[in-house]
Design a protein around this motif. Structure first.
Motif, PDB file in Angstrom:
ATOM      1  N   GLY A  71       0.834  -1.198   0.000  1.00 44.30           N
ATOM      2  CA  GLY A  71       0.000   0.000   0.000  1.00 44.30           C
ATOM      3  C   GLY A  71       0.867   1.246   0.000  1.00 44.30           C
ATOM      4  O   GLY A  71       2.083   1.187  -0.209  1.00 44.30           O
ATOM      5  N   ARG A  72       0.246   2.378   0.253  1.00 48.84           N
ATOM      6  CA  ARG A  72       0.954   3.644   0.225  1.00 48.84           C
ATOM      7  C   ARG A  72       0.797   4.362   1.566  1.00 48.84           C
ATOM      8  O   ARG A  72      -0.090   4.044   2.373  1.00 48.84           O
ATOM      9  CB  ARG A  72       0.424   4.528  -0.907  1.00 48.84           C
ATOM     10  CG  ARG A  72       0.626   3.918  -2.303  1.00 48.84           C
ATOM     11  CD  ARG A  72       0.343   4.949  -3.385  1.00 48.84           C
ATOM     12  NE  ARG A  72       1.310   6.049  -3.360  1.00 48.84           N
ATOM     13  CZ  ARG A  72       2.474   6.037  -4.007  1.00 48.84           C
ATOM     14  NH1 ARG A  72       2.833   4.984  -4.725  1.00 48.84           N
ATOM     15  NH2 ARG A  72       3.283   7.077  -3.940  1.00 48.84           N
ATOM     16  N   THR A  73       1.684   5.322   1.786  1.00 45.36           N
ATOM     17  CA  THR A  73       1.575   6.153   2.975  1.00 45.36           C
ATOM     18  C   THR A  73       0.355   7.065   2.846  1.00 45.36           C
ATOM     19  O   THR A  73      -0.125   7.335   1.733  1.00 45.36           O
ATOM     20  CB  THR A  73       2.839   6.997   3.174  1.00 45.36           C
ATOM     21  OG1 THR A  73       3.062   7.794   1.996  1.00 45.36           O
ATOM     22  CG2 THR A  73       4.051   6.115   3.408  1.00 45.36           C
ATOM     23  N   ASP A  74      -0.130   7.524   3.990  1.00 48.77           N
ATOM     24  CA  ASP A  74      -1.332   8.357   3.977  1.00 48.77           C
ATOM     25  C   ASP A  74      -1.134   9.653   3.190  1.00 48.77           C
ATOM     26  O   ASP A  74      -2.094  10.186   2.608  1.00 48.77           O
ATOM     27  CB  ASP A  74      -1.761   8.684   5.414  1.00 48.77           C
ATOM     28  CG  ASP A  74      -2.313   7.461   6.143  1.00 48.77           C
ATOM     29  OD1 ASP A  74      -2.389   6.375   5.516  1.00 48.77           O
ATOM     30  OD2 ASP A  74      -2.654   7.589   7.336  1.00 48.77           O
ATOM     31  N   ASP A  75       0.109  10.154   3.160  1.00 49.16           N
ATOM     32  CA  ASP A  75       0.363  11.383   2.394  1.00 49.16           C
ATOM     33  C   ASP A  75       0.729  11.095   0.939  1.00 49.16           C
ATOM     34  O   ASP A  75       1.074  12.016   0.188  1.00 49.16           O
ATOM     35  CB  ASP A  75       1.463  12.213   3.073  1.00 49.16           C
ATOM     36  CG  ASP A  75       2.788  11.453   3.171  1.00 49.16           C
ATOM     37  OD1 ASP A  75       2.917  10.344   2.589  1.00 49.16           O
ATOM     38  OD2 ASP A  75       3.700  11.952   3.860  1.00 49.16           O
ATOM     39  N   ASP A  76       0.683   9.813   0.543  1.00 49.33           N
ATOM     40  CA  ASP A  76       0.932   9.374  -0.834  1.00 49.33           C
ATOM     41  C   ASP A  76       2.343   9.697  -1.322  1.00 49.33           C
ATOM     42  O   ASP A  76       2.599   9.766  -2.520  1.00 49.33           O
ATOM     43  CB  ASP A  76      -0.090  10.002  -1.791  1.00 49.33           C
ATOM     44  CG  ASP A  76      -0.256   9.187  -3.068  1.00 49.33           C
ATOM     45  OD1 ASP A  76      -0.134   7.947  -2.992  1.00 49.33           O
ATOM     46  OD2 ASP A  76      -0.496   9.785  -4.140  1.00 49.33           O
ATOM     47  N   SER A  77       3.276   9.838  -0.378  1.00 50.95           N
ATOM     48  CA  SER A  77       4.644  10.175  -0.774  1.00 50.95           C
ATOM     49  C   SER A  77       5.516   8.946  -0.982  1.00 50.95           C
ATOM     50  O   SER A  77       6.602   9.060  -1.562  1.00 50.95           O
ATOM     51  CB  SER A  77       5.290  11.058   0.301  1.00 50.95           C
ATOM     52  OG  SER A  77       5.417  10.350   1.532  1.00 50.95           O
ATOM     53  N   TYR A  93      10.195   0.099   2.702  1.00 48.03           N
ATOM     54  CA  TYR A  93       9.660   1.447   2.533  1.00 48.03           C
ATOM     55  C   TYR A  93      10.432   2.097   1.394  1.00 48.03           C
ATOM     56  O   TYR A  93      11.670   2.054   1.364  1.00 48.03           O
ATOM     57  CB  TYR A  93       9.834   2.253   3.818  1.00 48.03           C
ATOM     58  CG  TYR A  93       9.555   3.733   3.665  1.00 48.03           C
ATOM     59  CD1 TYR A  93       8.289   4.254   3.901  1.00 48.03           C
ATOM     60  CD2 TYR A  93      10.572   4.617   3.271  1.00 48.03           C
ATOM     61  CE1 TYR A  93       8.036   5.614   3.753  1.00 48.03           C
ATOM     62  CE2 TYR A  93      10.331   5.969   3.120  1.00 48.03           C
ATOM     63  CZ  TYR A  93       9.066   6.463   3.359  1.00 48.03           C
ATOM     64  OH  TYR A  93       8.827   7.799   3.207  1.00 48.03           O
ATOM     65  N   CYS A  94       9.723   2.714   0.458  1.00 47.84           N
ATOM     66  CA  CYS A  94      10.398   3.253  -0.721  1.00 47.84           C
ATOM     67  C   CYS A  94       9.599   4.429  -1.285  1.00 47.84           C
ATOM     68  O   CYS A  94       8.386   4.327  -1.477  1.00 47.84           O
ATOM     69  CB  CYS A  94      10.523   2.148  -1.774  1.00 47.84           C
ATOM     70  SG  CYS A  94      11.198   2.679  -3.345  1.00 47.84           S
ATOM     71  N   ASP A  95      10.316   5.539  -1.564  1.00 47.17           N
ATOM     72  CA  ASP A  95       9.624   6.682  -2.177  1.00 47.17           C
ATOM     73  C   ASP A  95       9.818   6.720  -3.693  1.00 47.17           C
ATOM     74  O   ASP A  95       9.335   7.641  -4.365  1.00 47.17           O
ATOM     75  CB  ASP A  95      10.083   7.995  -1.539  1.00 47.17           C
ATOM     76  CG  ASP A  95      11.535   8.347  -1.851  1.00 47.17           C
ATOM     77  OD1 ASP A  95      12.218   7.559  -2.548  1.00 47.17           O
ATOM     78  OD2 ASP A  95      11.992   9.405  -1.373  1.00 47.17           O
ATOM     79  N   GLY A 141      14.121  10.928  10.283  1.00 44.08           N
ATOM     80  CA  GLY A 141      13.432  12.036  10.924  1.00 44.08           C
ATOM     81  C   GLY A 141      11.999  12.231  10.487  1.00 44.08           C
ATOM     82  O   GLY A 141      11.295  13.066  11.045  1.00 44.08           O
ATOM     83  N   GLY A 142      11.544  11.475   9.506  1.00 39.54           N
ATOM     84  CA  GLY A 142      10.164  11.590   9.043  1.00 39.54           C
ATOM     85  C   GLY A 142       9.273  10.532   9.683  1.00 39.54           C
ATOM     86  O   GLY A 142       9.727   9.432  10.009  1.00 39.54           O
ATOM     87  N   HIS A 143       8.004  10.865   9.858  1.00 40.24           N
ATOM     88  CA  HIS A 143       7.018   9.964  10.455  1.00 40.24           C
ATOM     89  C   HIS A 143       5.871   9.807   9.467  1.00 40.24           C
ATOM     90  O   HIS A 143       5.192  10.782   9.133  1.00 40.24           O
ATOM     91  CB  HIS A 143       6.522  10.550  11.779  1.00 40.24           C
ATOM     92  CG  HIS A 143       5.555   9.669  12.506  1.00 40.24           C
ATOM     93  ND1 HIS A 143       5.948   8.553  13.225  1.00 40.24           N
ATOM     94  CD2 HIS A 143       4.196   9.752  12.631  1.00 40.24           C
ATOM     95  CE1 HIS A 143       4.878   7.995  13.773  1.00 40.24           C
ATOM     96  NE2 HIS A 143       3.810   8.689  13.422  1.00 40.24           N
ATOM     97  N   HIS A 144       5.656   8.566   8.980  1.00 36.74           N
ATOM     98  CA  HIS A 144       4.701   8.340   7.902  1.00 36.74           C
ATOM     99  C   HIS A 144       3.701   7.258   8.302  1.00 36.74           C
ATOM    100  O   HIS A 144       4.094   6.122   8.572  1.00 36.74           O
ATOM    101  CB  HIS A 144       5.428   7.909   6.621  1.00 36.74           C
ATOM    102  CG  HIS A 144       6.548   8.822   6.216  1.00 36.74           C
ATOM    103  ND1 HIS A 144       6.344   9.954   5.449  1.00 36.74           N
ATOM    104  CD2 HIS A 144       7.888   8.777   6.491  1.00 36.74           C
ATOM    105  CE1 HIS A 144       7.506  10.554   5.249  1.00 36.74           C
ATOM    106  NE2 HIS A 144       8.454   9.862   5.872  1.00 36.74           N
ATOM    107  N   ALA A 145       2.424   7.606   8.315  1.00 32.34           N
ATOM    108  CA  ALA A 145       1.371   6.615   8.539  1.00 32.34           C
ATOM    109  C   ALA A 145       1.067   5.915   7.217  1.00 32.34           C
ATOM    110  O   ALA A 145       1.149   6.508   6.141  1.00 32.34           O
ATOM    111  CB  ALA A 145       0.121   7.287   9.092  1.00 32.34           C
TER     112      ALA A 145
END
Length: 218
Positions: A71-77, A93-95, A141-145
């Motif tokens: 799936g994707r992160t809530d911010d779609d990043s 985890y991959c952007d 340093g980033g927090h991703h739901a």
């Protein structure tokens, strides 16, 4: 003197009769008292047999599935994929550009997991009825739901490692349920967007050389 004889006889008879009546009354009282003392009601009732109780069965938990989630992160990043096998998990985890992390760890019986990766990366998630994993990823340093739904092949997590023309190649891909792909291709520790793989075969061409990306399992 002749007249007193019958009188004495009558008095003697009356006295004897009174004596017999008194004797009968006394005997009747003793008999009644003896009967009451032997009454069954005076005996102690037997104690009831102890009741056996059956302990309630311990609650059971459903076994953890062998499954893939994407799936994707809530911010779609970025995208997140998690693979579960035998109570262990590996996640990616991959952007799709420069930021990625591989994370590993155990899955508890209640479906919770805490996976860790390099440089302090951490994924905390919960398996929800085997259908999806929801949680957060902390990286650089980033927090991703995120929310990752259960994936069916060819969706899932893939990886390829090789040496091509003297360069060490390491590629990671997340194939999402809608068919889109997110991946990073690292050549000698320099990340870039990964070329597309064929999810049916895992085939990918790098610098004119064909490699095979394989499904990832813990």
């Amino acid at each position: 003197m002749k007249r007193s004889g019958p009188l004495f006889t009558l008095l003697a008879g009356l006295l004897f009769g009174l004596f017999m009546l008194s004797l009968n009354a006394t005997t009747g009282e003793k008999t009644s008292s003896s009967y009451v003392s032997e009454s069954p009601g005076a005996k102690a009732s037997p104690s009831p047999a102890p009741t056996k109780t059956t302990p309630s069965p311990a609650p059971t938990t459903a076994p953890l599935p062998h499954a893939d989630y994407a799936g994707r992160t809530d911010d779609d990043s970025a995208a997140v994929a998690v693979t579960l096998r035998d109570g262990k998990a590996i996640a990616y985890y991959c952007d799709g550009r420069t930021q990625e992390s591989w994370l590993r760890g155990d899955v508890e019986d209640d479906g919770t997991m805490r996976l860790t990766g390099r440089h302090g990366a951490e994924l905390n998630g919960t398996l929800e009825e085997g259908k999806r994993i929801s949680g957060t990823v902390d990286i650089d340093g980033g927090h991703h739901a995120f929310t990752a739904d259960r994936a069916k092949k060819p969706s899932g997590l893939y990886r390829a490692t090789a040496t091509v023309r003297g360069a060490k190649i390491d590629g990671g891909w997340i194939v999402l349920p809608n068919g889109s792909q997110v991946g990073i291709f690292t050549r000698d520790a320099e990340p870039s967007a990964a070329p597309r793989i064929d999810p049916e075969t895992g085939a990918v061409t790098v610098d004119g050389q064909q490699l095979t990306a394989h499904p990832v399992t813990p």
